[in-house]
Enzyme design. Structure first.
Site, short mmCIF file in Angstrom:
data_model
loop_
_atom_site.label_atom_id
_atom_site.label_comp_id
_atom_site.label_asym_id
_atom_site.label_seq_id
_atom_site.Cartn_x
_atom_site.Cartn_y
_atom_site.Cartn_z
N PRO A 13 0.79 -1.22 0.00
CA PRO A 13 0.00 0.00 0.00
C PRO A 13 0.83 1.28 0.00
CG PRO A 13 -0.08 -1.07 2.14
CD PRO A 13 0.57 -2.03 1.20
N ASN A 14 0.33 2.25 -0.72
CA ASN A 14 0.87 3.61 -0.81
C ASN A 14 2.16 3.71 -1.62
OD1 ASN A 14 -1.20 4.78 0.90
ND2 ASN A 14 -0.23 3.67 2.57
N ARG A 21 5.32 10.98 -2.45
CA ARG A 21 5.03 10.63 -1.06
C ARG A 21 6.28 10.82 -0.19
NH1 ARG A 21 4.79 4.49 1.22
NH2 ARG A 21 4.03 5.01 3.28
N TYR A 26 11.33 8.56 1.43
CA TYR A 26 11.28 7.49 0.43
C TYR A 26 12.00 7.81 -0.88
CZ TYR A 26 7.81 5.65 3.67
OH TYR A 26 7.18 5.18 4.78
N ASN A 77 8.03 -5.56 -0.95
CA ASN A 77 7.96 -4.44 -0.01
C ASN A 77 6.50 -4.34 0.37
OD1 ASN A 77 7.88 -2.13 1.45
ND2 ASN A 77 8.93 -0.83 -0.05
N ALA A 80 3.07 -0.72 4.80
CA ALA A 80 2.55 -0.74 6.16
C ALA A 80 2.05 -2.13 6.58
CB ALA A 80 1.44 0.29 6.30
N GLU A 101 12.46 -9.66 1.69
CA GLU A 101 11.72 -8.47 2.15
C GLU A 101 12.59 -7.24 2.00
OE1 GLU A 101 10.75 -8.81 6.30
OE2 GLU A 101 10.02 -6.74 6.43
N HIS A 103 12.76 -2.73 2.21
CA HIS A 103 12.18 -1.44 2.58
C HIS A 103 13.09 -0.34 2.10
CE1 HIS A 103 9.20 -3.45 5.01
NE2 HIS A 103 10.17 -4.22 5.46
N ARG A 110 13.04 4.36 12.66
CA ARG A 110 11.81 5.14 12.60
C ARG A 110 10.93 4.84 13.82
NH1 ARG A 110 9.23 4.75 6.90
NH2 ARG A 110 8.11 6.56 7.75
C1 DQA Z 1 8.25 0.99 3.86
C2 DQA Z 1 8.30 1.21 5.36
C3 DQA Z 1 6.93 1.02 5.99
O1 DQA Z 1 6.99 1.25 7.40
C4 DQA Z 1 5.94 2.01 5.40
O2 DQA Z 1 4.65 1.79 5.93
C5 DQA Z 1 5.93 1.98 3.92
C6 DQA Z 1 7.19 1.85 3.19
C7 DQA Z 1 9.59 1.30 3.18
O3 DQA Z 1 9.78 0.91 2.03
O4 DQA Z 1 10.44 1.98 3.78
O5 DQA Z 1 4.90 2.14 3.28
O6 DQA Z 1 7.96 -0.39 3.61
#
Ligand code: DQA
Length: 153
Positions: A13-14, A21, A26, A77, A80, A101, A103, A110
């Site tokens: 998501p997002n 964003r 990011y 990835n 959240a 995995e 990020h 964080r």
């Molecule tokens: C994320 C880190 C997560 O905590 C966050 O909710 C994201 C992006 C990252 O790529 O740093 O959406 O996965």
């Protein structure tokens, strides 16, 4: 000859908002640009990359299920959902495909709620904090793992 590989790249998501964003966290690359870099790296490593992004947990679960028999590994990835989703964790454990995995940000630097990953215990490894390089390093590690003869995680 190198083992032909097809890798599912899942973005949660997002991540469709990348580029606009929170660029201080990011970076400024769009998701399309990240996917292009992964496809190019795939050409170099002779591995086909299929990227999927969804904001919906069930769609991501379905994509993991459908990976069985089609893909040799998964780069994810989970955004959240990393910190909330037992369903994603169970899907990865259920298909038992080697998964890495990644990020963009360093989740351990964080907020406390980002320090726990439900999926970390069921993946080969995690790369966090290197921006787009997290994806590229994770992809390289997954390809290396598969070519080293580790068909199952
Ligand atoms: C994320 C880190 C997560 O905590 C966050 O909710 C994201 C992006 C990252 O790529 O740093 O959406 O996965």
């Amino acid at each position: 000859m190198l083992l032909p590989l097809t890798i599912l790249v899942l973005h949660g998501p997002n991540l469709n908002l990348l580029g606009q964003r929170e660029p201080g966290i990011y970076g400024s690359l769009t998701l399309a640009a990240i996917n292009e870099l992964l496809v190019a790296e795939g050409l170099r490593l002779q591995a086909t990359v299929l990227p999927v992004q969804s904001n919906h947990e069930g769609v991501l679960v379905d994509a993991i299920h459908e990976a069985l028999g089609k893909y040799q590994g998964i780069l994810i990835n989970a955004g959240a959902y990393t910190h909330t989703s037992v369903a994603l964790r169970d899907a990865i454990a259920g298909v038992n495909l080697p998964t890495v995995e990644v990020h963009l940000s360093n989740i351990y630097r964080r907020e406390d709620f980002r320090h726990h990953s439900y999926i970390a215990p069921v993946v080969i490894g995690q790369i966090s904090g290197f921006g787009v390089q997290s994806y590229l390093l994770g992809f390289q590690a997954l390809v290396h793992h598969l070519r080293a003869g580790n068909g199952k995680s």
